[in-house]
Design an enzyme around this catalytic site. Structure first.
Site, PDB file in Angstrom:
ATOM      1  N   CYS A  94      -7.240   1.189   1.882  1.00 43.87           N
ATOM      2  CA  CYS A  94      -6.818  -0.126   2.360  1.00 43.87           C
ATOM      3  C   CYS A  94      -7.878  -1.189   2.100  1.00 43.87           C
ATOM      4  CB  CYS A  94      -6.447  -0.073   3.838  1.00 43.87           C
ATOM      5  SG  CYS A  94      -7.749   0.538   4.922  1.00 43.87           S
ATOM      6  N   GLN A 127       0.859  -1.181   0.000  1.00 39.89           N
ATOM      7  CA  GLN A 127       0.000   0.000   0.000  1.00 39.89           C
ATOM      8  C   GLN A 127       0.900   1.238   0.000  1.00 39.89           C
ATOM      9  OE1 GLN A 127      -3.278   0.017   2.759  1.00 39.89           O
ATOM     10  NE2 GLN A 127      -3.401   2.255   2.765  1.00 39.89           N
ATOM     11  N   HIS A 153      -8.615   0.004   9.820  1.00 35.42           N
ATOM     12  CA  HIS A 153      -7.768  -0.495   8.735  1.00 35.42           C
ATOM     13  C   HIS A 153      -8.263  -1.874   8.314  1.00 35.42           C
ATOM     14  CE1 HIS A 153      -4.194  -0.856   6.278  1.00 35.42           C
ATOM     15  NE2 HIS A 153      -3.867  -1.997   6.863  1.00 35.42           N
ATOM     16  N   ASP A 208      -1.590  -7.728   4.381  1.00 34.95           N
ATOM     17  CA  ASP A 208      -1.850  -6.344   4.763  1.00 34.95           C
ATOM     18  C   ASP A 208      -0.815  -5.492   4.049  1.00 34.95           C
ATOM     19  OD1 ASP A 208      -1.845  -3.829   6.015  1.00 34.95           O
ATOM     20  OD2 ASP A 208      -2.341  -4.643   7.977  1.00 34.95           O
TER      21      ASP A 208
END
Length: 234
Positions: free
Chosen positions: A91, A83, A168, A184
Site C-alpha cells: 500500500c 490495490q 495502512h 486510497d
C-alpha cells in the site's frame, strides 16, 4: 514489498520513478500549526500511515456508505489505482504513486520518467485495470522493492505475500481544481475533503485529524510525510 514510512525510503523510490530534482519527501512532525510551519513550502501531496484499528475501520465503513451513494466522491479526473489483492503488502507503493502521479501538474515529470509513461499509457483505463497493469510494471515495481529492502530502511521488510499488516498508507493531493483529495487504493474511489481554504498542508492536516485521528484519538501509530519543495521554506 512494503515501504517504510521513512523519507529516505520514499525519496529513493520517488527519484527512480520520476520525482524531479527540487522536490522531496520530508517528515511532518505533528498536526499542530507550529509543527506544520516547519514543513518546507509548497507542499504538493501528503502520504499518511495510519493504524488499522477497529474504530478507524468503523469510520471507513460509514464513509463508504456515503461514497456508495455518490457523496464526497471527487469529480476530478484523477489517476486512481485500485490495490488489487495480488499486489500484497504494498500500500505504501500505491500511496506514493498516487501522491506523485496526481501532483504532476505541480512537479512536471519528464516525459521519459517511468511513472509519467505509466500514467499516459493507462490514462483511459479503469482503476482495477490500472492496478492489474501495475503488477506487470517492472519499471515501477523494481525500484519500489529496492527501496523497501535498501540500506535506508530501519525495520525488517515484511514478505510480499505475508499476512496483512496492522498499518495502512493513503495519499492526499492538492488537485488541479484546488481541492484536498484522498486516494486510497482499497477504497471505492477518490474522496473529496473540500476546497483548499488556507493552505493545502493545513487543510489536509485538518482532514487527517477529523477523519482519522478523531476516529480513535487514544491510539498511536500515525506518521505523515509531505512531498515538498526541497530546501528552506519559501
Amino acid at each position: 514489498l512494503a515501504l517504510e514510512s521513512n523519507p529516505k525510503v520514499f525519496n529513493d523510490f520517488g527519484q527512480h520513478i520520476g520525482v524531479p530534482d527540487g522536490w522531496e519527501f520530508v517528515d511532518v512532525l505533528g498536526l499542530d500549526a507550529e509543527l506544520l510551519e516547519l514543513v518546507p513550502q509548497p507542499v504538493a501531496a501528503l502520504v499518511l500511515l495510519f493504524p488499522c484499528t477497529a474504530k478507524i475501520y468503523a469510520a471507513r465503513k460509514s464513509e463508504d456508505d456515503e461514497l456508495r451513494i455518490g457523496r464526497r466522491r471527487s469529480s476530478e479526473a484523477l489517476f486512481f489505482v485500485r490495490q488489487v489483492p495480488d499486489f500484497g503488502n504494498a500500500c505504501g507503493t500505491i500511496a506514493c504513486l498516487h501522491a506523485v502521479s496526481n501532483a504532476r501538474h505541480v512537479l512536471g515529470l519528464a516525459e521519459d520518467a517511468p511513472l509519467e509513461k505509466f500514467v499516459r499509457d493507462h490514462a483511459r483505463d479503469e482503476p482495477e485495470t490500472r492496478g492489474r497493469a501495475l503488477l506487470e510494471a517492472d519499471a515501477l515495481k523494481a525500484p519500489s522493492d529496492a527501496a523497501a529492502a535498501g540500506v535506508d530502511a530501519q525495520t525488517a521488510c515484511p514478505p510480499r505475500d505475508g499476512p496483512p499488516l496492522d498499518h495502512h498508507f493513503c495519499a492526499f493531493v492538492h488537485t488541479p481544481g484546488g481541492h484536498v483529495v484522498e486516494l486510497d487504493g482499497t477504497k471505492r474511489c477518490a474522496v473529496d475533503h473540500g476546497p483548499v481554504r488556507e493552505t493545502f498542508l493545513a487543510d489536509a492536516a485538518a482532514a487527517v485529524r477529523r477523519w482519522f485521528v478523531a476516529a480513535d484519538p487514544d491510539i498511536n501509530g500515525f506518521a505523515l510525510l509531505a512531498l515538498a519543495r526541497a530546501g528552506p521554506a519559501v
